[in-house]
Scaffold this motif. Sequence first.
Motif, PDB file in Angstrom:
ATOM      1  N   TRP A  74     -14.572  -1.989   3.341  1.00 13.88           N
ATOM      2  CA  TRP A  74     -13.777  -3.059   2.754  1.00 13.88           C
ATOM      3  C   TRP A  74     -13.802  -4.294   3.652  1.00 13.88           C
ATOM      4  CZ3 TRP A  74     -12.290  -4.674  -1.650  1.00 13.88           C
ATOM      5  CH2 TRP A  74     -11.333  -5.682  -1.745  1.00 13.88           C
ATOM      6  N   ARG A  81     -17.443 -11.909   1.372  1.00 15.52           N
ATOM      7  CA  ARG A  81     -16.857 -12.967   0.550  1.00 15.52           C
ATOM      8  C   ARG A  81     -16.580 -14.219   1.374  1.00 15.52           C
ATOM      9  NH1 ARG A  81     -12.178 -10.582  -0.784  1.00 15.52           N
ATOM     10  NH2 ARG A  81     -12.855  -8.479  -0.317  1.00 15.52           N
TER      11      ARG A  81
ATOM     12  N   GLN B 232      13.728  -1.799  -8.800  1.00 12.47           N
ATOM     13  CA  GLN B 232      12.672  -0.876  -8.357  1.00 12.47           C
ATOM     14  C   GLN B 232      11.662  -1.532  -7.425  1.00 12.47           C
ATOM     15  OE1 GLN B 232      10.972   0.891 -11.891  1.00 12.47           O
ATOM     16  NE2 GLN B 232      12.166   2.755 -11.520  1.00 12.47           N
ATOM     17  N   SER B 233      11.341  -2.809  -7.684  1.00  9.92           N
ATOM     18  CA  SER B 233      10.355  -3.455  -6.804  1.00  9.92           C
ATOM     19  C   SER B 233      10.896  -3.566  -5.390  1.00  9.92           C
ATOM     20  CB  SER B 233       9.977  -4.847  -7.291  1.00  9.92           C
ATOM     21  OG  SER B 233      10.165  -4.985  -8.645  1.00  9.92           O
ATOM     22  N   PHE B 236      10.790  -0.160  -3.783  1.00 15.65           N
ATOM     23  CA  PHE B 236       9.408   0.199  -3.463  1.00 15.65           C
ATOM     24  C   PHE B 236       8.932  -0.516  -2.198  1.00 15.65           C
ATOM     25  CE2 PHE B 236       4.811  -0.522  -3.839  1.00 15.65           C
ATOM     26  CZ  PHE B 236       4.357   0.778  -4.000  1.00 15.65           C
ATOM     27  N   TYR B 246       2.183   5.263   4.854  1.00 15.40           N
ATOM     28  CA  TYR B 246       1.931   4.957   3.445  1.00 15.40           C
ATOM     29  C   TYR B 246       0.474   4.524   3.236  1.00 15.40           C
ATOM     30  CZ  TYR B 246       1.783   2.393  -0.909  1.00 15.40           C
ATOM     31  OH  TYR B 246       1.403   1.935  -2.142  1.00 15.40           O
ATOM     32  N   PHE B 254       0.507   6.291  -2.710  1.00 20.67           N
ATOM     33  CA  PHE B 254       0.934   5.422  -3.815  1.00 20.67           C
ATOM     34  C   PHE B 254       1.584   6.251  -4.919  1.00 20.67           C
ATOM     35  CE2 PHE B 254       0.046   3.358  -7.918  1.00 20.67           C
ATOM     36  CZ  PHE B 254       0.592   2.099  -7.711  1.00 20.67           C
ATOM     37  N   ARG B 255       0.931   7.341  -5.273  1.00 23.56           N
ATOM     38  CA  ARG B 255       1.467   8.171  -6.360  1.00 23.56           C
ATOM     39  C   ARG B 255       2.800   8.806  -5.964  1.00 23.56           C
ATOM     40  NH1 ARG B 255      -1.873   8.441 -10.533  1.00 23.56           N
ATOM     41  NH2 ARG B 255      -4.120   8.142 -10.218  1.00 23.56           N
ATOM     42  N   THR B 258       5.565   5.903  -5.872  1.00 20.35           N
ATOM     43  CA  THR B 258       5.971   5.365  -7.170  1.00 20.35           C
ATOM     44  C   THR B 258       6.759   6.418  -7.958  1.00 20.35           C
ATOM     45  OG1 THR B 258       3.748   5.896  -7.969  1.00 20.35           O
ATOM     46  CG2 THR B 258       4.194   3.605  -7.425  1.00 20.35           C
ATOM     47  N   ASP B 262      10.619   6.071  -9.248  1.00 16.98           N
ATOM     48  CA  ASP B 262      10.967   6.297 -10.651  1.00 16.98           C
ATOM     49  C   ASP B 262      12.114   7.281 -10.808  1.00 16.98           C
ATOM     50  OD1 ASP B 262       9.332   4.638 -11.981  1.00 16.98           O
ATOM     51  OD2 ASP B 262       7.805   6.133 -12.515  1.00 16.98           O
TER      52      ASP B 262
ATOM     53  N   ILE C  14      -5.006   1.517 -10.063  1.00 19.15           N
ATOM     54  CA  ILE C  14      -3.930   2.316 -10.642  1.00 19.15           C
ATOM     55  C   ILE C  14      -2.695   1.433 -10.726  1.00 19.15           C
ATOM     56  CG2 ILE C  14      -2.607   4.460 -10.449  1.00 19.15           C
ATOM     57  CD1 ILE C  14      -4.739   5.357  -8.406  1.00 19.15           C
ATOM     58  N   GLU C  15      -2.182   1.280 -11.920  1.00 18.72           N
ATOM     59  CA  GLU C  15      -1.035   0.385 -12.093  1.00 18.72           C
ATOM     60  C   GLU C  15       0.241   1.181 -12.310  1.00 18.72           C
ATOM     61  OE1 GLU C  15      -1.679  -2.658 -14.974  1.00 18.72           O
ATOM     62  OE2 GLU C  15      -3.684  -3.139 -14.206  1.00 18.72           O
ATOM     63  N   HIS C  16       1.327   0.657 -11.777  1.00 15.92           N
ATOM     64  CA  HIS C  16       2.622   1.295 -11.989  1.00 15.92           C
ATOM     65  C   HIS C  16       3.671   0.199 -12.156  1.00 15.92           C
ATOM     66  CE1 HIS C  16       5.381   4.774 -11.614  1.00 15.92           C
ATOM     67  NE2 HIS C  16       6.216   3.816 -11.296  1.00 15.92           N
ATOM     68  N   LEU C  18       7.103  -1.542 -12.051  1.00 11.44           N
ATOM     69  CA  LEU C  18       8.386  -1.457 -11.343  1.00 11.44           C
ATOM     70  C   LEU C  18       9.241  -2.607 -11.848  1.00 11.44           C
ATOM     71  CD1 LEU C  18       6.847  -1.223  -7.779  1.00 11.44           C
ATOM     72  CD2 LEU C  18       8.009   0.683  -8.875  1.00 11.44           C
ATOM     73  N   ASP C  19      10.141  -2.352 -12.736  1.00 14.54           N
ATOM     74  CA  ASP C  19      10.922  -3.410 -13.408  1.00 14.54           C
ATOM     75  C   ASP C  19      10.183  -4.744 -13.491  1.00 14.54           C
ATOM     76  OD1 ASP C  19      11.618  -4.521 -10.802  1.00 14.54           O
ATOM     77  OD2 ASP C  19      13.169  -3.001 -10.657  1.00 14.54           O
ATOM     78  N   SER C  20      10.529  -5.710 -12.626  1.00 22.44           N
ATOM     79  CA  SER C  20       9.996  -7.062 -12.788  1.00 22.44           C
ATOM     80  C   SER C  20       8.535  -7.216 -12.361  1.00 22.44           C
ATOM     81  CB  SER C  20      10.846  -8.030 -11.971  1.00 22.44           C
ATOM     82  OG  SER C  20      10.857  -7.610 -10.620  1.00 22.44           O
ATOM     83  N   MET C  21       8.018  -6.256 -11.621  1.00 19.22           N
ATOM     84  CA  MET C  21       6.659  -6.402 -11.109  1.00 19.22           C
ATOM     85  C   MET C  21       5.799  -5.194 -11.453  1.00 19.22           C
ATOM     86  SD  MET C  21       7.392  -7.956  -7.356  1.00 19.22           S
ATOM     87  CE  MET C  21       6.458  -9.462  -7.262  1.00 19.22           C
ATOM     88  N   ALA C  23       3.002  -2.674  -9.531  1.00 19.82           N
ATOM     89  CA  ALA C  23       2.283  -2.292  -8.317  1.00 19.82           C
ATOM     90  C   ALA C  23       0.884  -1.861  -8.736  1.00 19.82           C
ATOM     91  CB  ALA C  23       3.005  -1.145  -7.610  1.00 19.82           C
ATOM     92  N   VAL C  24      -0.120  -2.437  -8.080  1.00 18.36           N
ATOM     93  CA  VAL C  24      -1.509  -2.113  -8.399  1.00 18.36           C
ATOM     94  C   VAL C  24      -2.168  -1.545  -7.152  1.00 18.36           C
ATOM     95  CG1 VAL C  24      -3.719  -2.999  -9.214  1.00 18.36           C
ATOM     96  CG2 VAL C  24      -1.588  -4.020 -10.044  1.00 18.36           C
ATOM     97  N   PHE C  25      -2.575  -0.277  -7.217  1.00 16.59           N
ATOM     98  CA  PHE C  25      -3.272   0.325  -6.085  1.00 16.59           C
ATOM     99  C   PHE C  25      -4.767   0.160  -6.303  1.00 16.59           C
ATOM    100  CE2 PHE C  25      -5.465   3.823  -3.970  1.00 16.59           C
ATOM    101  CZ  PHE C  25      -4.972   3.683  -2.676  1.00 16.59           C
ATOM    102  N   GLN C  26      -5.428  -0.445  -5.314  1.00 22.18           N
ATOM    103  CA  GLN C  26      -6.863  -0.695  -5.411  1.00 22.18           C
ATOM    104  C   GLN C  26      -7.592   0.333  -4.552  1.00 22.18           C
ATOM    105  OE1 GLN C  26      -8.112  -4.351  -3.609  1.00 22.18           O
ATOM    106  NE2 GLN C  26     -10.051  -4.408  -4.733  1.00 22.18           N
ATOM    107  N   THR C  32      -2.208  -1.935  -1.715  1.00 21.87           N
ATOM    108  CA  THR C  32      -1.315  -1.997  -2.862  1.00 21.87           C
ATOM    109  C   THR C  32      -0.943  -3.451  -3.102  1.00 21.87           C
ATOM    110  OG1 THR C  32      -0.399   0.144  -2.270  1.00 21.87           O
ATOM    111  CG2 THR C  32       0.864  -1.184  -3.833  1.00 21.87           C
ATOM    112  N   LEU C  34       1.306  -6.181  -5.256  1.00 21.86           N
ATOM    113  CA  LEU C  34       2.443  -6.320  -6.164  1.00 21.86           C
ATOM    114  C   LEU C  34       2.223  -7.599  -6.952  1.00 21.86           C
ATOM    115  CD1 LEU C  34       5.633  -5.364  -4.148  1.00 21.86           C
ATOM    116  CD2 LEU C  34       4.629  -4.163  -6.075  1.00 21.86           C
ATOM    117  N   LEU C  86      -8.679 -12.138  -3.059  1.00 22.41           N
ATOM    118  CA  LEU C  86      -8.116 -10.849  -2.645  1.00 22.41           C
ATOM    119  C   LEU C  86      -9.140  -9.721  -2.743  1.00 22.41           C
ATOM    120  CD1 LEU C  86      -4.625 -11.007  -4.370  1.00 22.41           C
ATOM    121  CD2 LEU C  86      -5.039 -10.864  -1.906  1.00 22.41           C
ATOM    122  N   LEU C  88     -10.127  -8.437  -5.615  1.00 22.90           N
ATOM    123  CA  LEU C  88      -9.850  -7.582  -6.774  1.00 22.90           C
ATOM    124  C   LEU C  88     -10.906  -7.733  -7.864  1.00 22.90           C
ATOM    125  CD1 LEU C  88      -5.984  -7.831  -7.009  1.00 22.90           C
ATOM    126  CD2 LEU C  88      -7.251  -5.698  -7.188  1.00 22.90           C
TER     127      LEU C  88
END
Lengths: 342, 290, 95
Positions: A74, A81, B232-233, B236, B246, B254-255, B258, B262, C14-16, C18-21, C23-26, C32, C34, C86, C88
């Motif tokens: 990475w 980049r 939640q954010s 987290f 982490y 991550f799993r 999260t 939840d 992987i997206e999850h 969380l209320d207002s946001m 979380a995307v794990f790449q 991660t 947000l 980033l 992504l």
Amino acid sequence: MSNAWPLVRALRDPASVRGLDGAGWTNLVSMARAESLIGSLAHRLKEEDVPARVRPVLDDAIAAHQLARQQALWEADCTRRALAGYSGKVVLMKGTAYVAVDLDAGIGRSIGDLDIMVAREDLKQVEHMLLDAGWEWVKPDPYDDQYYREHMHELPPLIHRDRDRMIDVHHTTLPLTARPTPDARAMLDAAVQLETGQYVMAPADMVLHAVAHLVADGDLAGGLRNLWDIDQLIREFAKGDEAFWVSVEERAKAHGLAPHLARALRLAARLYGTPVSQSVAGVGQFSDWIHERRLLARDGWGRETRKLTRLIFYIRSHWLRMPPLMLARHLFVKWRKGQGAA
Amino acid sequence: MNPLQETHLAIGPARFRIALAWKQPLELLKRLYADYPDPDDGFADFTVRLEPDKPWRRFIRPSVHISGDFWLPDAAPLPLEQGLLAAEMGMNLQMALGWRRHLLLHASTVEKDGRALIMTGLSGSGKSTLSAMLGERGWRFMGDEFALLCPDTGQIYAFPRLVSLKNSAIAAMQKELPDDRFGPLLKATPKGDIRHLKPAAEAIANMHEPARPALLLFPRFGYEPAIRKMGQSEIFVRLTQASTNYVALGEAGFRALTEFVDQVPARAIDYQSGAEAEEIINRLWDELAS
Amino acid sequence: MSQQYKLRTGETLIEHVLDSMTAVFQASSGITHLVTDPVPAILEVLSDQFVDSDQVAERLQRQFDLQADADVAAVVAARLEELWQLGLVERRTAP
């Protein structure tokens, strides 16, 4: 628990761990962690039947090094980049190169900083592009900075402000002050392009860079890992390429590293049983034995042992890197700073 | 080189080999950890080394340098009298940098009826003191430093090493508990005054029993009593900051995290005394923990 | 000369929520992220082929029934460039 031989033996011959008791395993794991070889060891022992208490330790090491591999790739991609607008070659070095080409030497290898090499005349440009992309200087000390720029083989290290990862930008493989001066231009010219557009050194140069690190560059600290790199690279390159020994010998002469290569080959053969070309490795010397002792100076608690040998090597390592007058100046400034801090 | 003396400790799922250059902290460790299971087979997950930082520091103003399988380059040495703290810091360091079998949350944990209450916050939040207190009031103490979240099952595992009581918490616990539960008073350590407390016998005997996380609190000491809901954010993000591994756990981390966010209700609480905190905790436990 | 963007080849996100946001794990970086709206929707659009910011804006407008608006295009263009920085998404100059 007098030296690191159990670790060397386990890497060389995985079946040698079968007789270990609990204490023996704990010693082995501590030594392997101290030498940054725990990931390589864990991979070597994948097929071995090890005690239930040990398996999770080895599995953790494999997972940790999987992450190191991924992060290294990475970081390489981040520089790709950042340097997208740079037209020269960017050569990935050491561990990152091994995993980028999927070499055996990369299996389980710990990888810390990213090392890249670019042409010396392009350093300024590359430096600016990295600074623009979020890397920052680590050392605020102007003396260190000047020292790096004038005498070393790399820019002062940069760290990325968000990712907390370091990059060393080299323009050659050894400090400019070191006695052997490998031909950086030739290394760049011979570099091999990857699919990503970045480069790695050609096989012979890759071996010689590892050799330079082991014998000419350092105080042999972490030497068992460097020697393991050499063992793995040679086994892979020499297999199925009869021309390899000829090319590595020629290349070593061109870089002024022939004696260093010979020494590294003898040490690799002695410790790891590396199949080497006898004519390139030459005849054993008494000093090989001192090097071997230094490489194995690690006890079962993971401590470095034989302080005296270590000190001799430390002084020697500075002499190798700097002409005597410059060494005196360097030590003097360091000493004055130490005084100031006390 | 001087040979080291060693003792082995099993704390929750982790095993340590503690190797020291001096006899005195070794004896102290053995005494305070006497009730813990004795791993006599020689296997250890980590080695902690406590040695003089310079050879003469073994004898002259002896000071303890903390290292081991995992180490930090700038760890400051401690005076020999604080050897117990050095051992504790050494073990924490191994866990923080080297443990991968669970997601580590920098948090204290207590358990009741198979359900875990997890308290996390900055140092000074009182999470350690609260867990020590609750551990004497009908809860099982599971640890005051790390909560171990299992990525496969979502359960919390205990890491109940000695509680490290700080400053005013020392006198408060001394009033309640017999002297043989305590280590020596360590004055003026980098973390203030410290006295180690042996967890209750039940906490040690059941240290391999996991618990289902049922309530997460972010306590804050020294403010008007208050309870605040959190998004939640925010939860987290604060948990990623509270976790030492982490990033190291990658997708599994991550799993696990999260899923934890939840499923586990969470509140920030402010309090000014142990009694106040206990009242708030019991109320929230009855209301939210399922 | 417009820039085109697409998720990195072989990338797992992987997206999850969380209320207002979100979380995307790449997977490729282990990072991660947000993110807030409209980033998850943008990532969705970029999943299979190279598209430019106008195409992304148009898809979002259709999907969320937004008014055609220069603002949307500008917001999308800025987010796409950030996503590229980033790591992504991949970027190329439109052929």
